[in-house]
Design a protein around this motif. Structure first.
Motif, short mmCIF file in Angstrom:
data_model
loop_
_atom_site.label_atom_id
_atom_site.label_comp_id
_atom_site.label_asym_id
_atom_site.label_seq_id
_atom_site.Cartn_x
_atom_site.Cartn_y
_atom_site.Cartn_z
N ALA A 104 23.35 23.06 -11.11
CA ALA A 104 22.46 21.89 -11.02
C ALA A 104 21.78 21.72 -12.38
O ALA A 104 21.03 22.59 -12.81
N ALA A 105 22.05 20.61 -13.05
CA ALA A 105 21.42 20.35 -14.35
C ALA A 105 20.08 19.64 -14.19
O ALA A 105 19.17 19.86 -14.99
N ASN A 106 19.96 18.80 -13.17
CA ASN A 106 18.76 17.98 -12.99
C ASN A 106 18.24 18.15 -11.57
O ASN A 106 18.92 17.79 -10.61
N VAL A 107 17.03 18.67 -11.46
CA VAL A 107 16.45 18.97 -10.15
C VAL A 107 15.17 18.16 -9.95
O VAL A 107 14.32 18.09 -10.83
N LEU A 108 15.07 17.55 -8.78
CA LEU A 108 13.86 16.85 -8.35
C LEU A 108 13.15 17.73 -7.35
O LEU A 108 13.74 18.12 -6.33
N LEU A 109 11.88 18.06 -7.63
CA LEU A 109 11.07 18.84 -6.70
C LEU A 109 9.97 17.92 -6.18
O LEU A 109 9.22 17.33 -6.96
N ILE A 110 9.90 17.78 -4.86
CA ILE A 110 8.90 16.92 -4.22
C ILE A 110 7.90 17.82 -3.50
O ILE A 110 8.26 18.53 -2.57
N GLY A 111 6.66 17.77 -3.97
CA GLY A 111 5.67 18.68 -3.43
C GLY A 111 4.27 18.11 -3.42
O GLY A 111 4.07 16.89 -3.29
N HIS A 112 3.31 19.00 -3.54
CA HIS A 112 1.90 18.72 -3.30
C HIS A 112 1.04 19.18 -4.47
O HIS A 112 1.42 20.09 -5.20
N ASN A 113 -0.15 18.59 -4.57
CA ASN A 113 -1.15 19.13 -5.48
C ASN A 113 -1.96 20.18 -4.73
O ASN A 113 -2.06 20.09 -3.51
N PRO A 114 -2.50 21.16 -5.42
CA PRO A 114 -2.56 21.29 -6.87
C PRO A 114 -1.32 21.91 -7.50
O PRO A 114 -1.19 21.96 -8.72
N GLY A 115 -0.37 22.36 -6.68
CA GLY A 115 0.79 23.08 -7.20
C GLY A 115 1.66 22.30 -8.16
O GLY A 115 2.07 22.80 -9.20
N VAL A 116 1.98 21.03 -7.81
CA VAL A 116 2.87 20.23 -8.66
C VAL A 116 2.24 19.99 -10.03
O VAL A 116 2.90 20.11 -11.06
#
Length: 172
Positions: A104-116
């Motif tokens: 995987a060259a390009n990864v989208l991570l969908i998450g929450h603050n404050p972590g992101v």
């Protein structure tokens, strides 16, 4: 794919969520969130980044954000719903990225603050123009997107490894 391959980490904070009687994990999107999520999808499509893999928190608001953003992309990438992204610390998010397969060259991570926000800030060893100070001033609002580039395998993701090359918010 070589570990010297240029890679991109795209971080998306979930769209605006509603505060109801549900548990935090089950909170749905608010009306504004349902409007902003497709706009975030259009922005993702507009970057031209061919997302290979999506790592999405299992929370209702992140799943709904992805459900509304994904149709805006030219091709729907493989999606993995990952429990560890919900309420994840910076270290936990880095651990999730370190386990990403190198094909995987390009990864989208969908998450929450404050972590992101913490992840974007920690990985950005530098940035283009004023992107890093602008991101940090904004506090990484809902539906915000940060794009970081780095070279190496996913196991090499650590503090300062990336360059922040894009930061977008729907209400700039």
């Amino acid at each position: 794919m070589s570990v010297d391959t240029p890679r991109r980490i795209v971080l998306l904070r979930h769209a605006k969520a509603d505060w109801g009687q549900e548990s935090d994990h089950e909170r749905p999107l608010a009306d504004r969130g349902r409007q902003d999520a497709p706009a975030a999808g259009r922005r993702l499509a507009g970057t031209g980044i061919p997302i290979d893999l999506v790592l999405c928190s299992t929370a209702a608001r992140t799943r709904e954000t992805w459900k509304l953003a994904a149709p805006e992309l030219p091709k729907r990438p493989k999606t993995v719903y990952e429990d560890r992204i919900y309420e994840a610390s910076l270290g936990e998010l880095i651990a999730v990225l370190n386990e990403t397969p190198d094909d995987a060259a390009n990864v989208l991570l969908i998450g929450h603050n404050p972590g992101v926000h913490a992840l974007a800030d920690a990985l950005a060893g530098d940035s283009e123009g004023d992107l890093l100070p602008r991101m940090n001033r904004s506090g990484f609002p809902t539906s915000a997107i940060a794009v970081l580039t780095f070279t190496g395998g996913w196991k090499s993701v650590e503090h300062g490894v990336g360059r922040l090359v894009d930061f977008w918010t729907p209400h700039a």
